[in-house]
Write a protein that holds these residues in place. Sequence first.
Motif, PDB file in Angstrom:
ATOM      1  N   UNK A   1       0.945  -0.968   0.050  1.00 58.25           N
ATOM      2  CA  UNK A   1       0.030   0.005  -0.092  1.00 58.25           C
ATOM      3  C   UNK A   1       0.854   1.208  -0.118  1.00 58.25           C
ATOM      4  N   UNK A   2       1.954   1.163   0.759  1.00 57.69           N
ATOM      5  CA  UNK A   2       2.827   2.492   0.631  1.00 57.69           C
ATOM      6  C   UNK A   2       3.458   2.794  -0.732  1.00 57.69           C
ATOM      7  N   UNK A   3       3.521   1.589  -1.588  1.00 50.31           N
ATOM      8  CA  UNK A   3       4.352   1.549  -2.560  1.00 50.31           C
ATOM      9  C   UNK A   3       3.607   2.578  -3.631  1.00 50.31           C
ATOM     10  N   UNK A   4       2.027   2.350  -3.588  1.00 46.76           N
ATOM     11  CA  UNK A   4       1.281   2.810  -4.649  1.00 46.76           C
ATOM     12  C   UNK A   4       0.507   3.962  -4.314  1.00 46.76           C
ATOM     13  N   UNK A   5       0.677   5.416  -4.882  1.00 50.15           N
ATOM     14  CA  UNK A   5       0.050   6.519  -4.136  1.00 50.15           C
ATOM     15  C   UNK A   5      -1.323   6.250  -4.248  1.00 50.15           C
ATOM     16  N   UNK A   6      -1.968   5.551  -5.318  1.00 53.63           N
ATOM     17  CA  UNK A   6      -3.412   5.339  -5.325  1.00 53.63           C
ATOM     18  C   UNK A   6      -3.933   4.313  -4.089  1.00 53.63           C
ATOM     19  N   UNK A   7      -3.041   3.388  -3.768  1.00 54.07           N
ATOM     20  CA  UNK A   7      -3.454   2.422  -2.842  1.00 54.07           C
ATOM     21  C   UNK A   7      -3.407   2.974  -1.381  1.00 54.07           C
ATOM     22  N   UNK A   8      -2.421   3.647  -1.081  1.00 52.64           N
ATOM     23  CA  UNK A   8      -2.235   3.931   0.291  1.00 52.64           C
ATOM     24  C   UNK A   8      -3.554   4.737   0.875  1.00 52.64           C
ATOM     25  N   UNK A   9      -4.297   5.544   0.399  1.00 50.93           N
ATOM     26  CA  UNK A   9      -5.281   6.141   1.051  1.00 50.93           C
ATOM     27  C   UNK A   9      -6.139   4.987   1.610  1.00 50.93           C
ATOM     28  N   UNK A  10      -6.241   3.715   0.951  1.00 51.91           N
ATOM     29  CA  UNK A  10      -7.152   2.789   1.225  1.00 51.91           C
ATOM     30  C   UNK A  10      -6.606   2.147   2.399  1.00 51.91           C
ATOM     31  N   UNK A  11      -5.461   1.905   2.572  1.00 52.43           N
ATOM     32  CA  UNK A  11      -4.789   1.512   3.949  1.00 52.43           C
ATOM     33  C   UNK A  11      -5.050   2.250   5.082  1.00 52.43           C
TER      34      UNK A  11
END
Lengths: 255, 343
Positions: B256-266
């Motif tokens: 999740x840290x790796x992808x800017x678009x995924x991090x908000x979901x974490x």
Amino acid sequence: MADYKLTELMTIRCAREISDGEVVFVGVGLPIVVAAYAFATHAPNMIMFTEGGAIRATPPPGLAITVDDPALFTNADATFGMLATMAALQRGEVDVAFIGGAQIDKFGNINSTGAGDWSKKESFTYFAGSGGANDMATSGKRVLAIMPQDKKKFVEKCEYITTPGFLGGPGEREALGMIGGGPDCVVSTMGVYRFDEDTKEMYLAEFFPGQSVEKIKAACAWDLKVSPNVVETTPPTAEEVKVLRGIDPTGFYLG
Amino acid sequence: MADIDKRMTLKEAVAKFIHDGDTVYYGGFQIAVPMALTHEIIRQKKRHLTTIESSTDVGGLDLLVGAGCVTEIHTAWIMNWYVKAPYAIRRAFNKGHLKRYDISNFGATSAMMAGFLGIPFIPIRGNTGTDMIKHNTTDLRTIEDPFTGKKQTVVRAWRADVAVIHAQKADRLGNVVSYSTRGVTDEFGAMGSKRGVIVTAEEIVEPEITRSDPDRVIVPYFKTLAVVHCPYGAHPSASRGYYGLDIRFSQYQGKYERHAELLPHFLDEWIYGCADHAAYMKKYVEKFGQEGLDRLKPILGFKPKMDIDYGYHDPACWKGVPLYTDDRLKAYEEALAAKKGGK
């Protein structure tokens, strides 16, 4: 000939650089396995220092995942913390500073800060940073480095010098008052390197089985000098590999 | 004796003692990372924080930067080792949202030591001749050694406004017990803080228990602002003697840290969506099972074998005891007295 992996060859080759009784400051990653292996084989009297602050005369009871791993502190000889182990570096008491890095240049300078021009913030790719590598390479009596090798990692000049090798060449470390002797040996994924006493430039001393001088020169961004006595690295024996796999039975480090 | 109970909830501690714009000492290293405090700082949307620490793993600081809480970091080493990079920090630096000041581990430790000592700067050997001293003149300078005239690298003292740390035990007064690494740099980062320390602890013990073993106290009560009882407060990093590193969760978080678009979901699921750390751990068990937690159980059985006693001596035993002497001393003293009397 024994069946072994590249990581196993690198680990066992690195361990041969450690003499029994030496004080070895062990960085993160494969160096942890090298230290455990050296303890178990030819260097039972080694003294192991870690950044987390443990000082050990015996191998840890289990495989340490990090340099701050609880296993390194279980039945250690002293656990004063980072300040105490790194102060020993500044006092000049560490024989071998054993580090890794992302990029190395012909004078053994190491970059573990990032790729690109730091001043151009929008395009600089940050890595983790120095950690203790800079302190270890500044003041350790000799530096042993373990590095992956390709043309982007073995460069003429590091994009960012995090950790000093011989900086710009002969005499520069001494002029800055550094107490450590600088780089002594580099073990890459392809071979083993040493440094010329006069020019301080890194040269190829050994090539790994399956490699050749030509292939290695092609994976190096400057015109790499080759020792006239260059030899193939002696592969590990079946017994050595067996001992090593006993240290990392699940292949956490060795794959 | 003042018996001020400093126990409070995570929410109260962060709301009361961490202010926007603060400089924060961020505790731990590869283990004992104050993750519950990290999550709460994110939940409360603290802004413009500066952090100081030497090295920090498992991506806690990456989350703080990714969530927009921290805009300036002074560090030797930051990453989530289990994905091999500090992704959110990399992106924030590229976008100009983050100022980063690099230094070596011992440079950072020495900076906190200088803060601990209450002095302005301290000489160090490392960092010399590198690009760190070139680019980070905020922390590193070269001066002339007043005794030898030679060039000497120095690092300025780092003092946080407030320190956040995780420890194994604390008492309600704020005596903090950390053992094994003794907190790596926690004792210096915490003691050098100007306002004081927020600690999460695996266990709360009675003050008479901590006082029975004061050698293990790394922060004494007068320096402590808040004590939060917080089991698994360092997860997914480890707490010695309580649980090991949760490598699989660090790898999961790292994706999740790796992808800017995924991090908000974490952040939504694991932080904003959890009222507190107990809710986060409950979610963990729901999602990855009790067996996930069970895997973190440490191998125990390494209690100290040294039998020590912090006993003291009572000077009342000297009452009425005549001074020790012997014939030689008596003769010498008599001769001395006679000589004085003869003058």
